[in-house]
Design a protein around this motif. Sequence first.
Motif, PDB file in Angstrom:
ATOM      1  N   GLY A  90       4.660 -19.801   4.329  1.00 33.00           N
ATOM      2  CA  GLY A  90       5.989 -19.869   4.894  1.00 33.00           C
ATOM      3  C   GLY A  90       6.607 -21.252   4.861  1.00 33.00           C
ATOM      4  N   THR A  91       5.820 -22.257   4.500  1.00 29.99           N
ATOM      5  CA  THR A  91       6.320 -23.624   4.417  1.00 29.99           C
ATOM      6  C   THR A  91       6.356 -24.097   2.972  1.00 29.99           C
ATOM      7  N   LEU A  92       5.193 -24.218   2.352  1.00 29.07           N
ATOM      8  CA  LEU A  92       5.146 -24.603   0.945  1.00 29.07           C
ATOM      9  C   LEU A  92       5.267 -23.402   0.010  1.00 29.07           C
ATOM     10  N   VAL A  93       4.835 -22.236   0.480  1.00 31.04           N
ATOM     11  CA  VAL A  93       4.914 -21.032  -0.349  1.00 31.04           C
ATOM     12  C   VAL A  93       5.589 -19.903   0.429  1.00 31.04           C
ATOM     13  N   ASP A  94       6.220 -19.023  -0.325  1.00 30.45           N
ATOM     14  CA  ASP A  94       6.957 -17.898   0.257  1.00 30.45           C
ATOM     15  C   ASP A  94       6.018 -16.702   0.350  1.00 30.45           C
ATOM     16  N   SER A  95       5.171 -16.715   1.385  1.00 29.77           N
ATOM     17  CA  SER A  95       4.088 -15.729   1.454  1.00 29.77           C
ATOM     18  C   SER A  95       4.069 -14.900   2.728  1.00 29.77           C
ATOM     19  N   ASN A  96       4.899 -15.240   3.711  1.00 25.70           N
ATOM     20  CA  ASN A  96       4.818 -14.506   4.970  1.00 25.70           C
ATOM     21  C   ASN A  96       5.150 -13.033   4.787  1.00 25.70           C
ATOM     22  N   GLY A  97       6.014 -12.732   3.844  1.00 28.65           N
ATOM     23  CA  GLY A  97       6.325 -11.334   3.566  1.00 28.65           C
ATOM     24  C   GLY A  97       5.120 -10.566   3.056  1.00 28.65           C
ATOM     25  N   VAL A  98       4.218 -11.267   2.363  1.00 29.66           N
ATOM     26  CA  VAL A  98       3.002 -10.635   1.867  1.00 29.66           C
ATOM     27  C   VAL A  98       2.174 -10.110   3.033  1.00 29.66           C
ATOM     28  N   TRP A  99       2.004 -10.958   4.052  1.00 27.31           N
ATOM     29  CA  TRP A  99       1.161 -10.557   5.178  1.00 27.31           C
ATOM     30  C   TRP A  99       1.815  -9.479   6.025  1.00 27.31           C
ATOM     31  N   GLU A 100       3.131  -9.507   6.091  1.00 26.95           N
ATOM     32  CA  GLU A 100       3.825  -8.425   6.786  1.00 26.95           C
ATOM     33  C   GLU A 100       3.579  -7.102   6.063  1.00 26.95           C
ATOM     34  N   GLU A 101       3.621  -7.152   4.731  1.00 32.00           N
ATOM     35  CA  GLU A 101       3.364  -5.946   3.943  1.00 32.00           C
ATOM     36  C   GLU A 101       1.912  -5.491   4.088  1.00 32.00           C
ATOM     37  N   VAL A 102       0.981  -6.451   4.098  1.00 31.36           N
ATOM     38  CA  VAL A 102      -0.432  -6.111   4.282  1.00 31.36           C
ATOM     39  C   VAL A 102      -0.641  -5.434   5.639  1.00 31.36           C
ATOM     40  N   ASP A 103      -0.083  -6.028   6.682  1.00 33.92           N
ATOM     41  CA  ASP A 103      -0.221  -5.444   8.022  1.00 33.92           C
ATOM     42  C   ASP A 103       0.370  -4.044   8.076  1.00 33.92           C
ATOM     43  N   ASN A 104       1.569  -3.901   7.505  1.00 38.88           N
ATOM     44  CA  ASN A 104       2.245  -2.606   7.551  1.00 38.88           C
ATOM     45  C   ASN A 104       1.486  -1.545   6.766  1.00 38.88           C
ATOM     46  N   THR A 105       0.933  -1.936   5.620  1.00 43.51           N
ATOM     47  CA  THR A 105       0.156  -0.994   4.816  1.00 43.51           C
ATOM     48  C   THR A 105      -1.101  -0.559   5.547  1.00 43.51           C
ATOM     49  N   PHE A 106      -1.788  -1.533   6.152  1.00 41.49           N
ATOM     50  CA  PHE A 106      -3.001  -1.231   6.910  1.00 41.49           C
ATOM     51  C   PHE A 106      -2.707  -0.235   8.033  1.00 41.49           C
ATOM     52  N   LEU A 107      -1.638  -0.486   8.784  1.00 41.77           N
ATOM     53  CA  LEU A 107      -1.300   0.387   9.904  1.00 41.77           C
ATOM     54  C   LEU A 107      -0.808   1.752   9.426  1.00 41.77           C
ATOM     55  N   ALA A 108      -0.010   1.754   8.355  1.00 40.64           N
ATOM     56  CA  ALA A 108       0.530   3.022   7.852  1.00 40.64           C
ATOM     57  C   ALA A 108      -0.579   3.961   7.417  1.00 40.64           C
ATOM     58  N   ARG A 109      -1.662   3.421   6.866  1.00 40.67           N
ATOM     59  CA  ARG A 109      -2.787   4.252   6.444  1.00 40.67           C
ATOM     60  C   ARG A 109      -3.425   4.958   7.642  1.00 40.67           C
ATOM     61  N   ARG A 110      -3.175   4.423   8.821  1.00 41.84           N
ATOM     62  CA  ARG A 110      -3.748   5.012  10.038  1.00 41.84           C
ATOM     63  C   ARG A 110      -2.684   5.720  10.881  1.00 41.84           C
ATOM     64  N   GLY A 111      -1.493   5.893  10.299  1.00 42.28           N
ATOM     65  CA  GLY A 111      -0.422   6.569  11.006  1.00 42.28           C
ATOM     66  C   GLY A 111       0.159   5.761  12.144  1.00 42.28           C
ATOM     67  N   LEU A 112       0.060   4.427  12.056  1.00 44.73           N
ATOM     68  CA  LEU A 112       0.530   3.543  13.114  1.00 44.73           C
ATOM     69  C   LEU A 112       1.755   2.763  12.660  1.00 44.73           C
TER      70      LEU A 112
END
Length: 210
Positions: free
Chosen positions: A8-30
């Motif tokens: 989020g500072t030197l690289v534009d990566s925070n969206g990656v982790w948001e997607e990872v979190d969302n994918t992980f939760l979606a697989r569990r119906g959360l």
Amino acid sequence: MILFDFDGTLVDSNGVWEEVDNTFLARRGLTPTQEYSETVGHSIFPLAAQFTIDYYHLDTTPQAIMDVWTQLGREAYLSQVPAKEGALAFLDQCRSQGQPMALLTACVPEFCRAALRRLHMEGYFSHLIFVQELGMLKKDPATYGHVLKELGATPEESTLYEDSPGACAAAKEAGLTVVGVYDPFYARYEAELKGLCHRYIHSFTELLQP
């Protein structure tokens, strides 16, 4: 001493982790809540995994969650995560001025090193400091005192570039000069960061000298 955050500072990566979190939760119906996303967004892996278990009452282990997150996140850092606008040029400028630089990050070490190599950033830093290896958090002011002591620097002569409001507040409390860096993940905190930080930028291009 100049300390740089990575995600989020030197690289534009925070969206990656948001997607990872969302994918992980979606697989569990959360569904992720704002509270959940903000808590895990800049936490270190073990604490974020335990928080996920507690928050959603999951019957699993932190290691099992971290294994899934690692699998989901690895490819993005290996091939996709881009540098923030002007970041490389600013690192060049700091190096040409003889300023010592270190990276202080909560990023997964494997991912961080892979992205640094791919983006040709790894040669700029005297030290790569991963807070999970220290067992410390970036929102704790004591972290900055500890890190700077190890680097042989003082807070008064050190500057942190960081996108996270919690980390910026902690570094300021520890006595560092703090430059807030805009990132979409923390856009709703922009006014807070402008009031908190000694300077706030939307892009490193604002700091480049002619």
